[in-house]
Design an enzyme around this catalytic site. Structure first.
Site, short mmCIF file in Angstrom:
data_model
loop_
_atom_site.label_atom_id
_atom_site.label_comp_id
_atom_site.label_asym_id
_atom_site.label_seq_id
_atom_site.Cartn_x
_atom_site.Cartn_y
_atom_site.Cartn_z
N HIS A 224 3.23 -10.26 7.20
CA HIS A 224 1.84 -9.90 6.94
C HIS A 224 1.49 -10.12 5.48
O HIS A 224 2.30 -9.89 4.58
CB HIS A 224 1.52 -8.48 7.40
CG HIS A 224 2.14 -7.36 6.62
ND1 HIS A 224 1.57 -6.83 5.48
CD2 HIS A 224 3.28 -6.65 6.83
CE1 HIS A 224 2.33 -5.84 5.03
NE2 HIS A 224 3.37 -5.71 5.83
N ASP A 244 6.53 -5.41 0.27
CA ASP A 244 5.76 -5.14 1.49
C ASP A 244 4.39 -5.79 1.40
O ASP A 244 3.43 -5.17 0.97
CB ASP A 244 5.62 -3.63 1.67
CG ASP A 244 5.00 -3.24 2.99
OD1 ASP A 244 4.93 -4.10 3.90
OD2 ASP A 244 4.57 -2.08 3.13
N GLU A 278 -2.35 -5.87 8.63
CA GLU A 278 -1.22 -5.17 9.28
C GLU A 278 -1.20 -3.71 8.89
O GLU A 278 -0.89 -2.84 9.71
CB GLU A 278 0.08 -5.86 8.89
CG GLU A 278 1.33 -5.32 9.61
CD GLU A 278 2.03 -4.21 8.86
OE1 GLU A 278 3.00 -3.66 9.41
OE2 GLU A 278 1.63 -3.87 7.72
N GLU A 279 -1.50 -3.42 7.62
CA GLU A 279 -1.33 -2.08 7.10
C GLU A 279 -2.34 -1.08 7.66
O GLU A 279 -2.23 0.12 7.40
CB GLU A 279 -1.46 -2.10 5.57
CG GLU A 279 -0.38 -2.91 4.86
CD GLU A 279 0.97 -2.23 4.83
OE1 GLU A 279 1.15 -1.22 5.53
OE2 GLU A 279 1.85 -2.70 4.10
N ASP A 306 9.17 -8.35 7.91
CA ASP A 306 8.36 -7.38 7.19
C ASP A 306 9.27 -6.62 6.24
O ASP A 306 9.96 -5.68 6.65
CB ASP A 306 7.68 -6.43 8.17
CG ASP A 306 6.62 -5.56 7.49
OD1 ASP A 306 6.63 -5.49 6.25
OD2 ASP A 306 5.80 -4.95 8.20
N HIS A 383 3.95 0.68 -1.05
CA HIS A 383 2.66 1.37 -1.02
C HIS A 383 2.41 2.14 -2.31
O HIS A 383 1.70 3.14 -2.31
CB HIS A 383 2.54 2.28 0.20
CG HIS A 383 2.56 1.55 1.49
ND1 HIS A 383 2.38 2.17 2.71
CD2 HIS A 383 2.73 0.24 1.78
CE1 HIS A 383 2.45 1.27 3.68
NE2 HIS A 383 2.66 0.09 3.13
#
Length: 523
Positions: A224, A244, A278-279, A306, A383
């Site tokens: 992603h 990520d 995706e998130e 991922d 994140h």
């Protein structure tokens, strides 16, 4: 990775609503796994499941019964979504474990028994999963370079963020499209396009290599392209997302580079996909997986990368076993053992809806998720503003392992011909007698990938030996069975086509029946 949703995810999902008061009146549908649903019920007791079904998540180890997990369809608003996301992170220390749906009907379709039974239109024939392209693939493995992967990670994480609603998120999609287009320039059998989604501006990017003579069957490799951080994500919010999932996109890009440099032309069609959004509930991949199913596309395998560049656990590659396909997972393990034999493999589970592979599994396709670490030992910086290439040591050595795995996956599956089924086992039987200390050799048996089994029965005492490539002796062998009777058995795991030889030794005078069972090589 969808597993670590931010506590303000819902506000972003509802971006474009006219003010917070109006946004809180909006609702949307999610399917949510047991653990996350329990947290939702504590945080927002008024959120009641409209439908709950037991979905089968494959057991983590062979021989165990598959685990049944309840998945719940719930209509939630922004406030409830905020509470769910916060509770999952603070209490469970793990994935969000849910998928967003555009409608109640779409959510119900995920829970339908027909979907769980993998009833696709058209009906698919499984690949053989034979590893018979070593001559083609092995010389290419050393050509993949960590420095190239690192450069792509650096380029992608240089965007202010790659969030699905921001200008930078849109620009990141354009950048990936242009990069892949430049790499594929001059190949008329390759196209690069963007998939437009409803409700947000970021587009997914799809590179397609058309198959030569089995193009109706498709192999998908995905990662992603979006990124996220905790808190409200706006135009100026820094969300580098280096691991990520710039690392996954970069691993695929390096695999693609080497395949193109070798002028590789697959028999099956291969698609490389950078998914949008995706998130925020696997939205981009869901649209794409649904499109493929609705258009009767024969997708015979899906791999999701991922997060590939943080080695947080003892083993090199972790194959996640829940909501993935067991036979394809076995194939992926064989790919690692064959093309990167020094690497170690382990297994784990990540729960419902933890990344884009779940979108394909939900549509009945065979999907797998090889991952950088054990589930609770993944990169602690994701994140956050600290998910940078520098925080991973400014190197991409771990991601290189996944780039090599992705290339071998694409080329082994991509090289299969039309509808090639796994060959049926061949059984050969031999009878005879041996005097004490007499030896008798058999073979070569031309075996394909699979288990090569040998067994004897009879009277007296026979010792059994087998070996790949060359004839065994009583001291050099790959397997042996030398009990005190004529009943013996042993087996060899064949990871590729090869010759196998068998030796019988009469420990005492014996009468024997030798049975050899194996998958024969295809012409």
């Amino acid at each position: 990775m969808a597993v670590r949703f931010t506590t303000l995810l819902a506000a972003s999902l509802l971006a474009g609503a006219a003010g917070a008061a109006q946004a809180q009146q909006k609702t949307f549908w999610i399917t949510v796994g047991d653990a996350a649903y329990a947290q939702l019920k504590q945080a927002a007791p008024q959120a009641i499941a409209r439908e709950s079904r037991a979905l089968t998540a494959q057991a983590a180890t062979a021989g165990k019964a598959a685990a049944k997990e309840q998945v719940h369809l719930v209509e939630v608003n922004e406030e409830q979504m905020l509470k769910l996301s916060a509770a999952v992170h603070q209490t469970l220390k793990r994935c969000g474990g849910f998928m967003m749906h555009r409608s109640e009907a779409e959510g119900l379709a995920i829970l339908s028994p027909a979907t769980q039974k993998t009833t696709l239109a058209p009906v698919l024939t499984r690949p053989s999963y034979a590893l018979d392209n070593q001559t083609l693939i092995t010389p290419l493995v050393p050509q993949l370079q960590a420095t190239n992967i690192g450069q792509t990670i650096t380029d992608l994480s240089a965007f202010t963020n790659r969030y699905y609603t921001t200008t930078a998120g849109v620009n990141a999609s354009e950048w990936l499209k242009n990069k892949w287009s430049t790499m594929a320039a001059g190949r008329s059998d390759i196209s690069v396009s963007q998939f437009t989604h409803t409700g947000y501006p970021q587009k997914s990017v799809i590179l397609t290599i058309n198959g030569t003579d089995n193009g109706s069957e498709v192999v998908v490799l995905g990662a992603h392209l979006d990124s996220i951080v905790s808190g409200s994500v706006g135009e100026s919010t820094r969300a580098p997302g280096a691991d990520d999932d710039a690392s996954g996109v970069a691993s695929l890009t390096e695999a693609l580079r080497v395949m193109l440099a070798a002028n590789y032309k697959p028999r099956r069609t291969i698609k490389f996909i950078g998914y949008a959004a995706e998130e925020v509930g696997l939205r981009g991949s869901q649209d794409i997986a649904v499109w493929h199913k609705n258009n009767n596309v024969k997708v015979v395998g899906v791999m999701q990368l991922d997060m590939t560049n943080y080695k947080g656990s003892a083993s090199d590659i972790y194959i996640y076993t829940d909501y993935t396909d067991s036979l394809q997972n076995d194939f992926i393990a064989k790919l690692v053992q064959t093309y990167q034999p020094s690497l170690s493999i382990a297994y784990d589970k990540c729960g419902y809806g933890c990344s884009d592979h779940a979108s394909w599994t939900g549509q009945g396709y065979w999907a797998s998720l090889p991952f950088e670490a054990a589930f609770n030992q993944d990169n602690p910086n994701i994140h956050t503003v600290n998910d940078t290439f520098a925080s991973m040591g400014s190197q991409a050595n771990h991601a290189l392992k996944f780039a090599r795995l992705g290339m071998s996956y694409a080329m082994e599956l991509g090289s299969d011909g039309p509808g090639t089924p796994a060959p049926a086992d061949k059984v050969e039987t031999f009878t005879g007698s041996l005097s004490a200390n007499q030896k008798r050799s058999f073979g070569p048996f031309k075996a394909a990938s699979g288990t090569f089994k040998v067994a004897t029965s009879g009277t007296g005492d026979v010792d059994l030996y087998a070996r790949k490539s060359t004839a065994p002796t009583t001291t050099t062998y790959d397997c042996k069975s030398d009990g005190a009777t004529a009943t013996e058995t042993c087996s060899i795991n064949m990871t590729a086509n090869g010759n196998v030889y068998v030796l019988l030794n009469g420990y005492s005078a014996s009468n024997y029946t030798l049975t050899v069972t194996y998958k024969p090589q295809t012409p």
